[in-house]
Write an enzyme that holds these catalytic residues in place. Structure first.
Site, PDB file in Angstrom:
ATOM      1  N   HIS A 180       0.805  -1.226   0.000  1.00  6.95           N
ATOM      2  CA  HIS A 180       0.000   0.000   0.000  1.00  6.95           C
ATOM      3  C   HIS A 180       0.839   1.277   0.000  1.00  6.95           C
ATOM      4  O   HIS A 180       0.293   2.372  -0.078  1.00  6.95           O
ATOM      5  CB  HIS A 180      -0.972   0.025   1.184  1.00  6.95           C
ATOM      6  CG  HIS A 180      -0.302   0.356   2.492  1.00  6.95           C
ATOM      7  ND1 HIS A 180       0.445  -0.559   3.185  1.00  6.95           N
ATOM      8  CD2 HIS A 180      -0.254   1.509   3.212  1.00  6.95           C
ATOM      9  CE1 HIS A 180       0.918   0.009   4.282  1.00  6.95           C
ATOM     10  NE2 HIS A 180       0.513   1.266   4.329  1.00  6.95           N
TER      11      HIS A 180
HETATM   12  C1  UD1 Z   1      -2.313   5.493   5.679  1.00  6.31           C
HETATM   13  C2  UD1 Z   1      -1.022   6.060   6.259  1.00  6.31           C
HETATM   14  C3  UD1 Z   1       0.065   5.005   6.197  1.00  6.31           C
HETATM   15  C4  UD1 Z   1      -0.381   3.734   6.853  1.00  6.31           C
HETATM   16  C5  UD1 Z   1      -1.691   3.283   6.254  1.00  6.31           C
HETATM   17  C6  UD1 Z   1      -2.219   2.063   6.973  1.00  6.31           C
HETATM   18  C7  UD1 Z   1      -0.600   8.459   5.971  1.00  6.31           C
HETATM   19  C8  UD1 Z   1       0.205   9.456   5.225  1.00  6.31           C
HETATM   20  N1  UD1 Z   1      -0.549   7.219   5.495  1.00  6.31           N
HETATM   21  O1  UD1 Z   1      -2.063   5.207   4.310  1.00  6.31           O
HETATM   22  O2  UD1 Z   1       1.215   5.485   6.871  1.00  6.31           O
HETATM   23  O3  UD1 Z   1       0.619   2.749   6.665  1.00  6.31           O
HETATM   24  O4  UD1 Z   1      -2.661   4.322   6.371  1.00  6.31           O
HETATM   25  O5  UD1 Z   1      -3.277   1.482   6.271  1.00  6.31           O
HETATM   26  O6  UD1 Z   1      -1.220   8.795   6.943  1.00  6.31           O
HETATM   27  N2  UD1 Z   1      -9.413   4.687   1.402  1.00  6.31           N
HETATM   28  C9  UD1 Z   1     -10.596   4.028   1.337  1.00  6.31           C
HETATM   29  N3  UD1 Z   1     -11.207   3.679   2.521  1.00  6.31           N
HETATM   30  C10 UD1 Z   1     -10.680   3.965   3.723  1.00  6.31           C
HETATM   31  C11 UD1 Z   1      -9.449   4.643   3.781  1.00  6.31           C
HETATM   32  C12 UD1 Z   1      -8.809   4.997   2.611  1.00  6.31           C
HETATM   33  O7  UD1 Z   1     -11.118   3.736   0.270  1.00  6.31           O
HETATM   34  O8  UD1 Z   1     -11.281   3.613   4.751  1.00  6.31           O
HETATM   35  C13 UD1 Z   1      -8.702   5.015   0.132  1.00  6.31           C
HETATM   36  C14 UD1 Z   1      -8.989   6.409  -0.371  1.00  6.31           C
HETATM   37  O9  UD1 Z   1      -8.998   6.351  -1.757  1.00  6.31           O
HETATM   38  C15 UD1 Z   1      -7.756   7.185   0.074  1.00  6.31           C
HETATM   39  C16 UD1 Z   1      -6.669   6.132  -0.027  1.00  6.31           C
HETATM   40  O10 UD1 Z   1      -7.310   4.912   0.334  1.00  6.31           O
HETATM   41  O11 UD1 Z   1      -7.520   8.284  -0.729  1.00  6.31           O
HETATM   42  C17 UD1 Z   1      -5.505   6.377   0.867  1.00  6.31           C
HETATM   43  O12 UD1 Z   1      -5.919   6.568   2.221  1.00  6.31           O
HETATM   44  P1  UD1 Z   1      -5.003   7.455   3.222  1.00  6.31           P
HETATM   45  O13 UD1 Z   1      -5.576   7.416   4.578  1.00  6.31           O
HETATM   46  O14 UD1 Z   1      -4.734   8.788   2.614  1.00  6.31           O
HETATM   47  O15 UD1 Z   1      -3.606   6.716   3.197  1.00  6.31           O
HETATM   48  P2  UD1 Z   1      -3.266   5.164   3.269  1.00  6.31           P
HETATM   49  O16 UD1 Z   1      -2.685   4.772   1.975  1.00  6.31           O
HETATM   50  O17 UD1 Z   1      -4.409   4.381   3.809  1.00  6.31           O
END
Ligand code: UD1
Length: 368
Positions: free
Chosen positions: A207
């Site tokens: 991820h």
């Molecule tokens: C985040 C953390 C990362 C951690 C990871 C654990 C930051 C910068 N990154 O990354 O350090 O290792 O969480 O999982 O804080 N999305 C969904 N559903 C959700 C959450 C996210 O669909 O419940 C999708 C959305 O498209 C979003 C993307 O995932 O834009 C990324 O989510 P985000 O929280 O920005 O970062 P992670 O890649 O999850």
């Protein structure tokens, strides 16, 4: 007299694994009243609700409902909502875990509000400034009054950055507190979650933006994983960030599954022949479970998992995957390694120190 409030921040899935034992230890210690705040950074049921259930978190959080966004938008939106909540609820201390955007936002709000703060899992450094988490780690540690660490390397990093030793407390690994507590409960959970799970398999998780946000890199990684599946069937629980970037064509040999709950996933990992991952926490969990971990990154902020554990950095060349998997599968790990203080009692030690520090009327921040 009412107890001092400890505002405890969670936002992303791994934060819940780390905060659950801290909440439990606060209940047992009795010196602080936890106020659990979920920023809403992770909001899908599979990324959040299931973790409350599996980890037995009994506190209903105040949910800020922030959701996804660019780094600045997400961090800024959390800060605005949290600033208001801090002024309404007057906590005595802010407790943050890990290195996600929610952690950074809370650290900034606490610092601006003059609120004392504790950072759990402090001192981790990958040395890679391009990792968004590295920025979050450095800033959060700089602002925290109490730094709770899990390894010698973390202490050395902080001391090397000029942090006063009086602010650093090596208490062990709270994520491993959850693992050791719940291990008896997860046995068999993977087979219930995944029909037809073979006896021998490898697990993949991906991820990190550095692996999944560049389509060419992701395609090369998937191709290499697909070739490696000739060695072992591969089970791949797919993070939503990665799901949004996967090609439409099916990937031969890879069984893609939805994100899994804590219990089913840890059971899956415990019984895997090897794990290929770019996650941070999984490098630690595989070490304690004695499962070979092949980390698909150039650096790790958790070198103790290489020094004492089962972790190996594979770097960014996908052609390293197949030979490394062959070697891991044919080399027995033996007795699972022991890491000092990763013993299931980190949160107890942490909360004792935190509680005493909050009760102390002197300002926490010590001159450096
Ligand atoms: C985040 C953390 C990362 C951690 C990871 C654990 C930051 C910068 N990154 O990354 O350090 O290792 O969480 O999982 O804080 N999305 C969904 N559903 C959700 C959450 C996210 O669909 O419940 C999708 C959305 O498209 C979003 C993307 O995932 O834009 C990324 O989510 P985000 O929280 O920005 O970062 P992670 O890649 O999850």
């Amino acid at each position: 007299m009412s107890k001092p409030i400890a505002m405890c921040i969670v936002g992303a899935r791994p934060n819940l694994v780390k905060m659950a034992p801290i909440l439990r230890a606060m209940d047992a210690d009795g010196g602080l009243q936890p106020l659990l705040v979920h920023t809403g950074q992770h909001y899908d049921a599979a990324m959040s609700d299931v973790f409350f259930k599996d980890l037995d978190i009994r506190y209903a959080p105040v949910n800020l409902g922030v959701g996804s966004g660019t780094h600045a938008a997400q961090t800024g939106t959390i800060m605005r909502a949290l600033e208001e909540l801090v002024s309404e609820s007057a906590p005595s201390v802010m407790v943050t875990v890990g290195d996600v955007n929610s952690t950074l936002a809370a650290a900034l709000v606490a610092a601006k509000a003059g609120l004392r703060q504790a950072h759990v899992e402090a001192g981790l450094r990958s040395g890679d400034p391009e990792m968004p988490e590295e920025v979050n780690r450095v800033v959060t540690d700089r602002l925290a009054d109490l730094l709770f660490t899990h390894s010698d390397e973390a202490d050395e990093n902080l001391i090397g950055e000029g942090v006063s030793a009086a602010r650093i407390h090596k208490v062990g690994n709270v994520m491993i507190d959850s693992l050791l507590l719940l291990r008896p409960r997860w046995q068999g959970a993977a087979r219930v979650a995944l029909e037809g799970l073979p006896d021998r398999y490898a697990v993949v998780t991906l991820h990190r933006p550095s692996n999944v946000d560049n389509p060419a890199r992701l395609a090369r990684l998937l191709e290499a994983l697909s070739s490696a599946s000739t060695e072992l069937p591969i089970i791949f629980p797919v993070h939503p960030r990665t799901r949004a970037r996967l090609p439409e064509t099916p990937l031969a040999g890879l069984r893609l599954v939805e994100p899994m709950g804590y219990l089913a996933f840890l059971d899956l990992v415990e019984h895997a022949s090897a794990v290929l991952t770019d996650s941070g926490g999984i490098q630690e969990e595989t070490t304690v479970l004695g499962v070979p971990c092949l980390t698909l990154r150039n650096s790790t902020e958790r070198p103790v998992t290489i020094r004492l554990g089962t972790n190996r950095l594979l770097g960014e060349d996908p052609s390293a995957i197949l030979p490394a998997l062959e070697t891991s599968v044919s080399t027995p790990v033996g007795t699972p390694p022991t890491v000092p203080l990763w013993d299931g009692h980190a949160a107890d030690r942490l909360v004792r120190i935190l509680s005493a520090a909050v009760a102390n009327p002197l300002p926490l921040r010590l001159s450096e």
